[in-house]
Enzyme design. Structure first.
Site, PDB file in Angstrom:
ATOM      1  CE  LYS A 128       7.545  30.983  79.851  1.00 27.49           C
ATOM      2  NZ  LYS A 128       6.199  32.072  80.112  1.00 27.49           N
ATOM      3  CG  ASN A 161       3.182  32.296  83.036  1.00 25.85           C
ATOM      4  OD1 ASN A 161       4.071  31.725  82.676  1.00 25.85           O
ATOM      5  ND2 ASN A 161       3.923  34.038  83.320  1.00 25.85           N
TER       6      ASN A 161
END
Length: 610
Positions: A406, A443
């Site tokens: 991110k 993730n």
């Protein structure tokens, strides 16, 4: 019927068989009319045989066996008992009886005893299996893999412990096994026949028993099987098969991790050992999902001292207790501290002089950080600066920052703060003898705050499962494989790198939700509904692993790559940090404005939900 009663009945049947065999042998020998002198011989020989055969049957444990599990071993035991009994009875008869027992009588009686004693026991096995399997509530089961492992599982499933399970057949890709039977169960086809066989045979459960095949193949088999609606189970691992631990009770449900289809990571143990062994290692955020796994995987390399630092006492206590049980001789130091407390960190570094630092402490929840940008700045930016500055000041050899995908072209405060943290450690690396690096990945499945635990809770509650957007895509790794690559990356660091982990193929969140519902034994949209809530603040549809200016290069490891972005000067970073400090107490918009000047944040594309 009690066990003692069963043994007594079986013993009386065996005695009856012995006398029946001897009497019929004499009748066959003398054509239905036994001379008087041989009648006495028959009776005496019968008594001798009863004692000899009975003793032999007891000695070889034929009354201590569970005949519903009978196999080759039991056949051999029966054979040994009968042969030994025959030799003893015939030898004793030679010394006691005035006339020798005709050899034809001895041979025929042994044949009959062997046939009937063994036959009674194996008829019981067949009867038990038929009685067990003829139930209205039976679970039709299919085993994928007709090798040693599959046969071990099948053999155990035929016992009374699985009274409600009926093994229908095997699946195996070897054409040589097709149409053959194993333990009386047919091999019905190969993996591509699974959907057809499940439908034809009304299969309720599929067991994948192929420990030696690659994870890519396992993933393919799971994808073929999950569409059938049958419940999926899988054996744990190949090393369990080698260790003899495989059993039906060891089977586990197929998990989402199995669907990723990635091969196990092969780590360079020597390179990791070289920078961790006998060193003082500090892990910040040690109570979190990544931090605690770092502690677990660092501990086997025997650091001189492992400092586990975290803000939450309960999570630190939990990982401490686990480590002390698994590694009783490891020197573990638990530290409750906040990375935002610079003075406290300096005391810790001055006291323990950590040589290797893994900085995992961070706020990672995107929507929460959008609503609390000041906390993201204080923890992710200033917290990283505090730990990195201490590593530099007190002479740490290596500093590894746990970053995020991110941080690439960020659309969120969380992503931007992680990018600023990357930039800071890279700028510090220019003047510091400490090797500063960052590791960037996506993730992790099962971490706190990830979608998997949330989906599982929603499924357990009966649904619906909430997905933000039907086109939302993310990269996923398991926690252990991500951490293993993080530790490996540390051995490659020369300073200033941003290591990028190979995350495999991106996964659509909607597909992940559907798979999880299926693997939980439900049908998506029928048993458990899926609803769309819309993209949350700060989120984007697709994650990236590299910024535009980063040039990707390879390392010695095929799952780890290096990105080398442009490094901002330390003086410029200090100037930007002063601006952040000035606005930290202001509203969110003022904070975002300053963040945007350091790391331009991309607008979130609020795609319509179709």
């Amino acid at each position: 019927m009690t066990a003692k009663t069963r043994v007594l009945v079986l013993f009386l049947i065996d005695i009856t068989i012995i006398w029946f065999s001897i009497v019929t042998s004499y009748l066959f020998r003398f054509t239905n009319h036994i001379p008087q002198e041989y009648v006495v011989q028959m009776i005496v020989f019968g008594v001798i045989s009863t004692v000899a055969f009975g003793g032999s049957l007891v000695y070889f444990g034929l009354y201590r066996r569970m005949w519903q599990y009978a196999s080759i071993g039991e056949i051999i035991s029966v054979l040994k008992a009968i042969v030994v009994g025959a030799v003893i009875s015939y030898s004793v008869a030679l010394f006691i009886l005035p006339h020798q027992v005709p050899l034809s009588i001895e041979v025929r009686s042994v044949e009959t005893i062997l046939l009937l004693v063994g036959g009674v026991r194996f008829v019981w096995r067949v009867f038990r299996n038929d009685r067990i399997n003829n139930k209205d509530t039976e679970i039709h089961t299919l085993i994928v893999g007709a090798g040693d492992c599959g046969i071990l599982i099948a053999r155990e499933m035929m016992g009374p412990s699985f009274a409600h399970t009926r093994l229908v057949g095997f699946i195996d890709d070897s054409s040589d096994k097709y149409h053959l039977t194993i333990l009386g169960v047919p091999v019905l086809g190969n993996r591509y026949d699974i959907p057809r066989i499940v439908k034809e045979k009304e299969i309720h459960e599929i067991i994948i028993a192929m420990p030696s095949v690659s994870r890519t193949e396992i993933s393919e088999i799971i994808n073929l099987a999950k569409a059938t609606g049958a419940k999926l189970k899988i054996i744990p691992a190949l090393n369990d098969l080698i260790a003899g631990k495989i059993s039906v009770k060891k089977l586990r449900d197929v998990s989402v991790e199995d669907l990723l289809g990635r091969e196990p990571i092969v780590a360079d143990m020597n390179s990791i050992l070289g920078y961790v062994h006998n060193k003082t290692v500090l892990v910040t955020g040690a109570g979190g999902s990544i931090g605690s796994e770092l502690c677990r995987q660092i501990s086997p390399f025997a650091p001189d001292k492992l400092l586990i630092l975290g803000h939450g006492e309960n999570s630190i206590y939990t990982i401490e207790m686990e480590l002390r049980k698994s590694f009783p001789y490891l020197n573990i130091v638990t530290i409750i501290a906040d990375v935002q407390d610079r003075t406290r960190l300096m005391d810790i570094f001055q006291s323990h002089k950590p040589q290797v630092v893994f900085h995992a402490a961070a706020h990672k929840h995107v929507p929460l950080m959008e609503r609390n940008p000041s906390e993201a700045i204080k923890n992710n930016v200033f917290g990283t600066r505090n730990v990195a500055d201490c590593a530099d000041k007190y002479g740490a050899e290596r500093f590894v920052l746990i970053s995020s995908d991110k941080a690439v072209n960020p659309t969120s405060v969380m992503g931007a703060t992680k990018r600023i943290a990357e930039m800071y450690v890279q700028s510090l690396n220019v003047t510091s003898p400490t090797k500063f690096s960052a590791v960037r990945f996506g993730n992790v499945l099962g971490s706190r705050g990830s979608v998997i635990p949330a989906f599982k809770q929603q499924i357990a509650a009966g649904g619906p499962v909430t997905v933000t957007h039907p086109e939302m895509v993310r990269f996923f790794m398991t926690i252990p494989e991500a951490v293993q690559l993080v530790i490996q990356s540390g051995s490659f660091a020369k300073g200033g790198e941003v290591f990028v982990l190979d995350m495999g193929q991106p996964v659509k969140i909607l597909t992940l939700a559907e798979d999880l519902i299926t693997l939980s034994g439900y049908e998506p949209y029928k048993d458990i509904d899926i609803t769309f809530s819309g993209i949350r603040e700060g989120e984007k549809l697709y994650e990236e692993l590299l910024t535009d200016e980063e040039n990707l290069s390879s390392t010695q490891h095929d799952r780890i790559f290096i990105g080398r972005p442009n490094v901002i000067s330390q003086s410029q970073m200090e100037l930007e940090f002063k601006r952040l400090e000035r606005v930290i107490a202001e509203d969110g918009e003022a904070i975002r404005e300053v963040i945007n000047q350091i790391v331009p944040m991309q607008p979130v594309i609020q795609a319509a939900i179709s």
